[in-house]
Write a protein that holds these residues in place. Structure first.
Motif, PDB file in Angstrom:
ATOM      1  N   LEU A  61     -63.831 -99.765  15.626  1.00  0.00           N
ATOM      2  CA  LEU A  61     -63.571-100.855  16.570  1.00  0.00           C
ATOM      3  C   LEU A  61     -62.905-100.351  17.846  1.00  0.00           C
ATOM      4  CD1 LEU A  61     -62.232-103.705  14.232  1.00  0.00           C
ATOM      5  CD2 LEU A  61     -64.433-103.666  15.408  1.00  0.00           C
ATOM      6  N   MET A  62     -62.044 -99.338  17.702  1.00  0.00           N
ATOM      7  CA  MET A  62     -61.325 -98.785  18.849  1.00  0.00           C
ATOM      8  C   MET A  62     -62.079 -97.633  19.504  1.00  0.00           C
ATOM      9  SD  MET A  62     -58.452-100.177  19.814  1.00  0.00           S
ATOM     10  CE  MET A  62     -57.376 -98.940  20.504  1.00  0.00           C
ATOM     11  N   ARG A  63     -63.301 -97.371  19.034  1.00  0.00           N
ATOM     12  CA  ARG A  63     -64.138 -96.279  19.554  1.00  0.00           C
ATOM     13  C   ARG A  63     -63.502 -94.908  19.346  1.00  0.00           C
ATOM     14  NH1 ARG A  63     -64.380-100.733  22.664  1.00  0.00           N
ATOM     15  NH2 ARG A  63     -66.436-101.701  22.959  1.00  0.00           N
ATOM     16  N   ARG A  64     -62.692 -94.788  18.301  1.00  0.00           N
ATOM     17  CA  ARG A  64     -62.161 -93.483  17.903  1.00  0.00           C
ATOM     18  C   ARG A  64     -63.145 -92.917  16.884  1.00  0.00           C
ATOM     19  NH1 ARG A  64     -55.742 -94.783  17.177  1.00  0.00           N
ATOM     20  NH2 ARG A  64     -55.852 -92.874  15.924  1.00  0.00           N
ATOM     21  N   LEU A  65     -64.252 -92.408  17.411  1.00  0.00           N
ATOM     22  CA  LEU A  65     -65.441 -92.177  16.592  1.00  0.00           C
ATOM     23  C   LEU A  65     -65.309 -90.990  15.647  1.00  0.00           C
ATOM     24  CD1 LEU A  65     -68.178 -92.900  19.278  1.00  0.00           C
ATOM     25  CD2 LEU A  65     -67.112 -94.463  17.645  1.00  0.00           C
ATOM     26  N   THR A  66     -64.612 -89.943  16.045  1.00  0.00           N
ATOM     27  CA  THR A  66     -64.450 -88.789  15.160  1.00  0.00           C
ATOM     28  C   THR A  66     -63.679 -89.190  13.909  1.00  0.00           C
ATOM     29  OG1 THR A  66     -64.506 -87.257  17.032  1.00  0.00           O
ATOM     30  CG2 THR A  66     -63.545 -86.445  14.978  1.00  0.00           C
ATOM     31  N   GLU A  67     -62.601 -89.963  14.100  1.00  0.00           N
ATOM     32  CA  GLU A  67     -61.814 -90.416  12.955  1.00  0.00           C
ATOM     33  C   GLU A  67     -62.596 -91.420  12.109  1.00  0.00           C
ATOM     34  OE1 GLU A  67     -57.369 -90.594  14.798  1.00  0.00           O
ATOM     35  OE2 GLU A  67     -59.024 -91.284  16.047  1.00  0.00           O
ATOM     36  N   ALA A  68     -63.339 -92.308  12.764  1.00  0.00           N
ATOM     37  CA  ALA A  68     -64.150 -93.285  12.024  1.00  0.00           C
ATOM     38  C   ALA A  68     -65.184 -92.584  11.167  1.00  0.00           C
ATOM     39  CB  ALA A  68     -64.837 -94.238  13.008  1.00  0.00           C
ATOM     40  N   SER A  69     -65.891 -91.628  11.756  1.00  0.00           N
ATOM     41  CA  SER A  69     -66.940 -90.922  11.033  1.00  0.00           C
ATOM     42  C   SER A  69     -66.370 -90.138   9.854  1.00  0.00           C
ATOM     43  CB  SER A  69     -67.683 -89.987  11.990  1.00  0.00           C
ATOM     44  OG  SER A  69     -68.871 -89.506  11.420  1.00  0.00           O
ATOM     45  N   GLY A  70     -65.153 -89.594  10.023  1.00  0.00           N
ATOM     46  CA  GLY A  70     -64.510 -88.865   8.924  1.00  0.00           C
ATOM     47  C   GLY A  70     -64.215 -89.770   7.744  1.00  0.00           C
ATOM     48  N   GLU A  71     -63.717 -90.988   8.017  1.00  0.00           N
ATOM     49  CA  GLU A  71     -63.445 -91.935   6.930  1.00  0.00           C
ATOM     50  C   GLU A  71     -64.746 -92.408   6.284  1.00  0.00           C
ATOM     51  OE1 GLU A  71     -60.517 -92.636   5.632  1.00  0.00           O
ATOM     52  OE2 GLU A  71     -59.547 -91.344   7.112  1.00  0.00           O
ATOM     53  N   TYR A  72     -65.770 -92.656   7.097  1.00  0.00           N
ATOM     54  CA  TYR A  72     -67.065 -93.061   6.551  1.00  0.00           C
ATOM     55  C   TYR A  72     -67.633 -91.970   5.637  1.00  0.00           C
ATOM     56  CZ  TYR A  72     -67.421 -96.967   9.929  1.00  0.00           C
ATOM     57  OH  TYR A  72     -67.235 -98.134  10.646  1.00  0.00           O
ATOM     58  N   GLU A  73     -67.429 -90.716   6.011  1.00  0.00           N
ATOM     59  CA  GLU A  73     -67.927 -89.608   5.186  1.00  0.00           C
ATOM     60  C   GLU A  73     -67.262 -89.613   3.811  1.00  0.00           C
ATOM     61  OE1 GLU A  73     -68.597 -84.754   5.451  1.00  0.00           O
ATOM     62  OE2 GLU A  73     -67.227 -85.749   6.852  1.00  0.00           O
ATOM     63  N   VAL A  74     -65.951 -89.878   3.776  1.00  0.00           N
ATOM     64  CA  VAL A  74     -65.229 -89.972   2.500  1.00  0.00           C
ATOM     65  C   VAL A  74     -65.836 -91.072   1.629  1.00  0.00           C
ATOM     66  CG1 VAL A  74     -63.015 -90.561   1.417  1.00  0.00           C
ATOM     67  CG2 VAL A  74     -63.071 -89.062   3.434  1.00  0.00           C
ATOM     68  N   VAL A  75     -66.101 -92.224   2.247  1.00  0.00           N
ATOM     69  CA  VAL A  75     -66.674 -93.360   1.524  1.00  0.00           C
ATOM     70  C   VAL A  75     -68.026 -92.994   0.918  1.00  0.00           C
ATOM     71  CG1 VAL A  75     -67.625 -95.686   1.802  1.00  0.00           C
ATOM     72  CG2 VAL A  75     -65.463 -95.092   2.900  1.00  0.00           C
ATOM     73  N   LEU A  76     -68.883 -92.384   1.708  1.00  0.00           N
ATOM     74  CA  LEU A  76     -70.254 -92.124   1.255  1.00  0.00           C
ATOM     75  C   LEU A  76     -70.344 -90.952   0.289  1.00  0.00           C
ATOM     76  CD1 LEU A  76     -72.173 -92.819   4.575  1.00  0.00           C
ATOM     77  CD2 LEU A  76     -71.757 -94.348   2.648  1.00  0.00           C
ATOM     78  N   LYS A  77     -69.349 -90.083   0.287  1.00  0.00           N
ATOM     79  CA  LYS A  77     -69.300 -89.040  -0.750  1.00  0.00           C
ATOM     80  C   LYS A  77     -68.907 -89.650  -2.088  1.00  0.00           C
ATOM     81  CE  LYS A  77     -68.442 -84.788   1.873  1.00  0.00           C
ATOM     82  NZ  LYS A  77     -67.453 -83.713   2.176  1.00  0.00           N
ATOM     83  N   SER A  78     -68.028 -90.646  -2.038  1.00  0.00           N
ATOM     84  CA  SER A  78     -67.594 -91.311  -3.274  1.00  0.00           C
ATOM     85  C   SER A  78     -68.625 -92.296  -3.802  1.00  0.00           C
ATOM     86  CB  SER A  78     -66.267 -92.049  -3.023  1.00  0.00           C
ATOM     87  OG  SER A  78     -65.246 -91.153  -2.662  1.00  0.00           O
ATOM     88  N   ASP A  79     -69.341 -92.939  -2.891  1.00  0.00           N
ATOM     89  CA  ASP A  79     -70.336 -93.955  -3.266  1.00  0.00           C
ATOM     90  C   ASP A  79     -71.606 -93.695  -2.441  1.00  0.00           C
ATOM     91  OD1 ASP A  79     -71.681 -96.153  -4.236  1.00  0.00           O
ATOM     92  OD2 ASP A  79     -70.469 -97.634  -3.152  1.00  0.00           O
ATOM     93  N   PRO A  80     -72.398 -92.681  -2.837  1.00  0.00           N
ATOM     94  CA  PRO A  80     -73.534 -92.269  -2.002  1.00  0.00           C
ATOM     95  C   PRO A  80     -74.595 -93.357  -1.876  1.00  0.00           C
ATOM     96  CG  PRO A  80     -73.007 -90.604  -3.661  1.00  0.00           C
ATOM     97  CD  PRO A  80     -72.250 -91.850  -4.030  1.00  0.00           C
ATOM     98  N   PRO A  81     -75.195 -93.468  -0.697  1.00  0.00           N
ATOM     99  CA  PRO A  81     -76.320 -94.395  -0.525  1.00  0.00           C
ATOM    100  C   PRO A  81     -77.559 -93.854  -1.231  1.00  0.00           C
ATOM    101  CG  PRO A  81     -76.036 -93.066   1.435  1.00  0.00           C
ATOM    102  CD  PRO A  81     -74.898 -92.712   0.536  1.00  0.00           C
TER     103      PRO A  81
END
Length: 297
Positions: A56-76
């Motif tokens: 939401l704040m366009r802090r994209l590097t940090e956002a993408s890092g958190e998204y990566e954690v999510v998708l490693k734990s629950d892969p699409p």
């Protein structure tokens, strides 16, 4: 203790969205999410919430890092042929104003792995009010819910400027058109409207802070846009329309068809996941977009 931090994080994020997107309030949301994750580091939901907040704040590097954690734990799951057929079956019929300046840029269909619902994420070229927001697209969403036994549509939900819209007329219309809901798209701002939208009084509900806020309806938006767009003098808007030319009847003329199925066939951006914004960010779009809510319920 971690639950308390997560609840506070959600509360501050609601406050941030509801009351002017104050960066101080945003930092309070992030601080509480971080503290909660220190105590409960495997909580996928709150890794996602923190990634969403950064996004939401366009802090994209940090956002993408958190998204990566999510998708490693629950892969699409990559879309199978059956998944592609399902996304195609329920693809909404999109109707825009003949004077619409921005075209559809991309479409990503995210199928929930457990619930019978598909999120159609629409990316328009830009938003008429925001030439300088550093987002090279305007993200909107239509959700189609269905019955796995009859395959009939049971819910049509649309995103309209923070409000969630839904009508029974839209469900009936979808089932009269082979399960393809008709969705009208507002000129310039691309708020998505289900059949029967005229009766609705759009509002956004913030459960964590116990507030409901009124959202401008179509007549109010026409009154503003027929006078001027918000930033007519912005350098990036120099070739844009400076206002909507025409009557209110012209404004709600949704006679130009946009073939969503053609976009699905062209790019095949279909995936199975609980985390739409995370998979869009990590798997599909190389450009930024302003993220919207992931599911209607």
């Amino acid at each position: 203790m971690s639950e308390s931090y997560f609840e506070k994080g959600d509360m501050y994020l609601d406050m941030y969205d509801a009351h002017g997107r104050n960066p101080v309030v945003f930092e309070s949301a992030v601080e509480n999410y971080r503290k909660g994750l220190q105590l409960d580091p495997d909580n996928i939901l709150y890794h996602y919430r923190l990634g969403y907040a950064y996004h939401l704040m366009r802090r994209l590097t940090e956002a993408s890092g958190e998204y990566e954690v999510v998708l490693k734990s629950d892969p699409p799951r990559s879309a199978s042929e059956d998944d592609l057929k399902l996304a195609n079956k329920y693809a909404p019929r999109l109707f825009v104003n003949p004077e619409e300046f921005f075209g559809l840029k991309d479409l990503v269909a995210v199928i929930h792995p457990e619930k019978p619902i598909v999120a159609y994420n629409l990316f328009w070229d830009d938003d008429i009010d925001h030439p300088g927001d550093n987002d090279p697209s305007d993200h909107e969403v239509v959700w189609i819910e269905f019955d796995r036994n009859s395959w009939k549509v049971t819910g049509v939900y649309t995103y309209f400027h923070r409000a969630l819209l839904s009508t029974e007329e839209a469900v009936k219309d979808a089932n009269l058109h082979y399960q393809r809901a008709g969705i009208n798209v507002q000129w310039g701002g691309h708020g998505s409207l289900p059949l029967g939208w005229e009766r609705l009084k759009p509002e956004v509900v913030y459960e964590k802070i116990g507030e409901k806020l009124k959202v401008k309806n179509m007549p109010e938006r026409y009154q503003e846009l027929s006078k001027s767009i918000k930033n007519p003098g912005h350098p990036l808007a120099k070739n844009w329309p400076k206002r909507f030319e025409g009557s209110y009847k012209d404004f709600i003329n949704f006679s130009q068809y946009v073939d969503s199925r053609r976009w699905l066939k062209k790019k095949k951006m279909v995936i199975v996941s609980r985390w739409p914004n995370a998979v869009i960010n990590r798997y599909f779009l190389a450009y930024n977009y302003f993220p919207k809510r992931q599911w209607p319920k």
